[in-house]
Write a protein that holds these residues in place. Structure first.
Motif, PDB file in Angstrom:
ATOM      1  N   ILE A 186      21.254  63.406  51.299  1.00  0.00           N
ATOM      2  CA  ILE A 186      22.029  64.443  51.988  1.00  0.00           C
ATOM      3  C   ILE A 186      22.276  65.617  51.048  1.00  0.00           C
ATOM      4  CG2 ILE A 186      24.286  64.986  52.986  1.00  0.00           C
ATOM      5  CD1 ILE A 186      24.284  62.069  54.065  1.00  0.00           C
ATOM      6  N   GLY A 187      22.512  65.311  49.790  1.00  0.00           N
ATOM      7  CA  GLY A 187      22.803  66.347  48.800  1.00  0.00           C
ATOM      8  C   GLY A 187      21.646  67.282  48.513  1.00  0.00           C
ATOM      9  N   THR A 188      20.447  66.917  48.928  1.00  0.00           N
ATOM     10  CA  THR A 188      19.304  67.791  48.678  1.00  0.00           C
ATOM     11  C   THR A 188      19.229  68.951  49.666  1.00  0.00           C
ATOM     12  OG1 THR A 188      17.810  66.459  50.048  1.00  0.00           O
ATOM     13  CG2 THR A 188      17.943  65.922  47.697  1.00  0.00           C
ATOM     14  N   SER A 189      20.011  68.874  50.746  1.00  0.00           N
ATOM     15  CA  SER A 189      20.032  69.967  51.730  1.00  0.00           C
ATOM     16  C   SER A 189      21.056  71.013  51.317  1.00  0.00           C
ATOM     17  CB  SER A 189      20.399  69.437  53.111  1.00  0.00           C
ATOM     18  OG  SER A 189      19.422  68.552  53.562  1.00  0.00           O
ATOM     19  N   VAL A 190      20.718  72.266  51.558  1.00  0.00           N
ATOM     20  CA  VAL A 190      21.619  73.357  51.218  1.00  0.00           C
ATOM     21  C   VAL A 190      22.791  73.400  52.188  1.00  0.00           C
ATOM     22  CG1 VAL A 190      21.792  75.864  50.988  1.00  0.00           C
ATOM     23  CG2 VAL A 190      19.736  74.695  50.226  1.00  0.00           C
ATOM     24  N   VAL A 191      22.504  73.192  53.474  1.00  0.00           N
ATOM     25  CA  VAL A 191      23.513  73.248  54.518  1.00  0.00           C
ATOM     26  C   VAL A 191      23.481  71.933  55.288  1.00  0.00           C
ATOM     27  CG1 VAL A 191      24.294  74.526  56.552  1.00  0.00           C
ATOM     28  CG2 VAL A 191      23.072  75.724  54.733  1.00  0.00           C
ATOM     29  N   LEU A 192      24.646  71.440  55.689  1.00  0.00           N
ATOM     30  CA  LEU A 192      24.718  70.152  56.376  1.00  0.00           C
ATOM     31  C   LEU A 192      23.878  70.141  57.655  1.00  0.00           C
ATOM     32  CD1 LEU A 192      26.012  67.376  56.184  1.00  0.00           C
ATOM     33  CD2 LEU A 192      27.915  68.217  57.535  1.00  0.00           C
ATOM     34  N   SER A 193      23.755  71.268  58.304  1.00  0.00           N
ATOM     35  CA  SER A 193      22.963  71.313  59.536  1.00  0.00           C
ATOM     36  C   SER A 193      21.464  71.168  59.268  1.00  0.00           C
ATOM     37  CB  SER A 193      23.222  72.623  60.286  1.00  0.00           C
ATOM     38  OG  SER A 193      22.811  73.734  59.509  1.00  0.00           O
ATOM     39  N   GLU A 194      21.043  71.310  58.023  1.00  0.00           N
ATOM     40  CA  GLU A 194      19.632  71.172  57.668  1.00  0.00           C
ATOM     41  C   GLU A 194      19.256  69.753  57.236  1.00  0.00           C
ATOM     42  OE1 GLU A 194      18.583  74.047  54.725  1.00  0.00           O
ATOM     43  OE2 GLU A 194      19.040  75.741  56.028  1.00  0.00           O
ATOM     44  N   VAL A 195      20.200  68.844  57.279  1.00  0.00           N
ATOM     45  CA  VAL A 195      19.925  67.470  56.861  1.00  0.00           C
ATOM     46  C   VAL A 195      18.978  66.820  57.870  1.00  0.00           C
ATOM     47  CG1 VAL A 195      20.939  65.192  56.481  1.00  0.00           C
ATOM     48  CG2 VAL A 195      22.146  67.227  55.701  1.00  0.00           C
ATOM     49  N   ASP A 196      17.902  66.251  57.366  1.00  0.00           N
ATOM     50  CA  ASP A 196      16.968  65.508  58.217  1.00  0.00           C
ATOM     51  C   ASP A 196      17.435  64.045  58.221  1.00  0.00           C
ATOM     52  OD1 ASP A 196      14.892  64.257  59.525  1.00  0.00           O
ATOM     53  OD2 ASP A 196      13.330  65.335  58.418  1.00  0.00           O
ATOM     54  N   TRP A 197      18.157  63.665  59.266  1.00  0.00           N
ATOM     55  CA  TRP A 197      18.796  62.365  59.318  1.00  0.00           C
ATOM     56  C   TRP A 197      17.792  61.218  59.371  1.00  0.00           C
ATOM     57  CZ3 TRP A 197      23.462  62.088  57.644  1.00  0.00           C
ATOM     58  CH2 TRP A 197      24.282  63.207  57.727  1.00  0.00           C
ATOM     59  N   LYS A 198      16.610  61.454  59.916  1.00  0.00           N
ATOM     60  CA  LYS A 198      15.583  60.403  59.920  1.00  0.00           C
ATOM     61  C   LYS A 198      15.183  60.054  58.495  1.00  0.00           C
ATOM     62  CE  LYS A 198      13.566  61.820  64.302  1.00  0.00           C
ATOM     63  NZ  LYS A 198      12.393  62.406  64.932  1.00  0.00           N
ATOM     64  N   ILE A 199      15.038  61.063  57.664  1.00  0.00           N
ATOM     65  CA  ILE A 199      14.671  60.825  56.259  1.00  0.00           C
ATOM     66  C   ILE A 199      15.815  60.154  55.515  1.00  0.00           C
ATOM     67  CG2 ILE A 199      14.152  61.975  54.065  1.00  0.00           C
ATOM     68  CD1 ILE A 199      12.442  63.954  55.641  1.00  0.00           C
ATOM     69  N   VAL A 200      17.048  60.587  55.773  1.00  0.00           N
ATOM     70  CA  VAL A 200      18.212  59.977  55.119  1.00  0.00           C
ATOM     71  C   VAL A 200      18.275  58.491  55.455  1.00  0.00           C
ATOM     72  CG1 VAL A 200      20.736  59.921  55.041  1.00  0.00           C
ATOM     73  CG2 VAL A 200      19.548  62.119  55.047  1.00  0.00           C
ATOM     74  N   ILE A 201      18.172  58.170  56.734  1.00  0.00           N
ATOM     75  CA  ILE A 201      18.296  56.776  57.160  1.00  0.00           C
ATOM     76  C   ILE A 201      17.127  55.939  56.650  1.00  0.00           C
ATOM     77  CG2 ILE A 201      18.278  55.251  59.187  1.00  0.00           C
ATOM     78  CD1 ILE A 201      19.883  57.523  60.619  1.00  0.00           C
ATOM     79  N   SER A 202      15.912  56.449  56.775  1.00  0.00           N
ATOM     80  CA  SER A 202      14.763  55.649  56.320  1.00  0.00           C
ATOM     81  C   SER A 202      14.774  55.455  54.811  1.00  0.00           C
ATOM     82  CB  SER A 202      13.448  56.279  56.778  1.00  0.00           C
ATOM     83  OG  SER A 202      13.258  57.534  56.187  1.00  0.00           O
ATOM     84  N   SER A 203      15.171  56.468  54.069  1.00  0.00           N
ATOM     85  CA  SER A 203      15.252  56.336  52.605  1.00  0.00           C
ATOM     86  C   SER A 203      16.325  55.327  52.215  1.00  0.00           C
ATOM     87  CB  SER A 203      15.577  57.685  51.967  1.00  0.00           C
ATOM     88  OG  SER A 203      14.573  58.610  52.220  1.00  0.00           O
ATOM     89  N   ALA A 204      17.468  55.394  52.881  1.00  0.00           N
ATOM     90  CA  ALA A 204      18.560  54.482  52.561  1.00  0.00           C
ATOM     91  C   ALA A 204      18.201  53.042  52.901  1.00  0.00           C
ATOM     92  CB  ALA A 204      19.826  54.909  53.297  1.00  0.00           C
ATOM     93  N   VAL A 205      17.575  52.826  54.048  1.00  0.00           N
ATOM     94  CA  VAL A 205      17.174  51.466  54.437  1.00  0.00           C
ATOM     95  C   VAL A 205      16.130  50.922  53.466  1.00  0.00           C
ATOM     96  CG1 VAL A 205      15.984  50.121  56.224  1.00  0.00           C
ATOM     97  CG2 VAL A 205      17.789  51.714  56.859  1.00  0.00           C
ATOM     98  N   LEU A 206      15.151  51.743  53.116  1.00  0.00           N
ATOM     99  CA  LEU A 206      14.137  51.302  52.154  1.00  0.00           C
ATOM    100  C   LEU A 206      14.773  50.955  50.810  1.00  0.00           C
ATOM    101  CD1 LEU A 206      11.209  50.788  51.405  1.00  0.00           C
ATOM    102  CD2 LEU A 206      11.003  53.212  50.851  1.00  0.00           C
ATOM    103  N   ALA A 207      15.724  51.758  50.366  1.00  0.00           N
ATOM    104  CA  ALA A 207      16.415  51.469  49.101  1.00  0.00           C
ATOM    105  C   ALA A 207      17.160  50.140  49.175  1.00  0.00           C
ATOM    106  CB  ALA A 207      17.375  52.595  48.754  1.00  0.00           C
ATOM    107  N   GLY A 208      17.773  49.862  50.322  1.00  0.00           N
ATOM    108  CA  GLY A 208      18.471  48.584  50.495  1.00  0.00           C
ATOM    109  C   GLY A 208      17.527  47.401  50.446  1.00  0.00           C
ATOM    110  N   ILE A 209      16.376  47.534  51.099  1.00  0.00           N
ATOM    111  CA  ILE A 209      15.368  46.458  51.077  1.00  0.00           C
ATOM    112  C   ILE A 209      14.853  46.240  49.657  1.00  0.00           C
ATOM    113  CG2 ILE A 209      13.033  45.832  51.832  1.00  0.00           C
ATOM    114  CD1 ILE A 209      13.731  47.312  54.499  1.00  0.00           C
TER     115      ILE A 209
END
Length: 66
Positions: free
Chosen positions: A28-51
């Motif tokens: 999330i911190g890589t986006s300049v503005v909160l509206s530019e957050v790509d939530w699919k990437i956030v969720i998939s990255s977080a799930v992969l990190a958990g696995i």
């Protein structure tokens, strides 16, 4: 044996949850503005990190005595 597995599962789960949260925050911190957050990437990255955290924990955890 079952008690050791439950201890491992709890420790690995806590570690994985922390990893998921850290990865989501970093992504999330890589986006300049909160509206530019790509939530699919956030969720998939977080799930992969958990696995990956759970798989890494299979090698052993210092929190769980052998």
């Amino acid at each position: 044996m079952k008690n050791n597995f439950l201890k491992w599962l709890k420790a690995a789960g806590i570690r994985a949850l922390k990893t998921v949260a850290q990865t989501a925050a970093a992504t999330i911190g890589t986006s300049v503005v909160l509206s530019e957050v790509d939530w699919k990437i956030v969720i998939s990255s977080a799930v992969l990190a958990g696995i990956l955290s759970m798989l890494t924990s299979a090698a052993g955890l210092p929190e769980v005595e052998e």
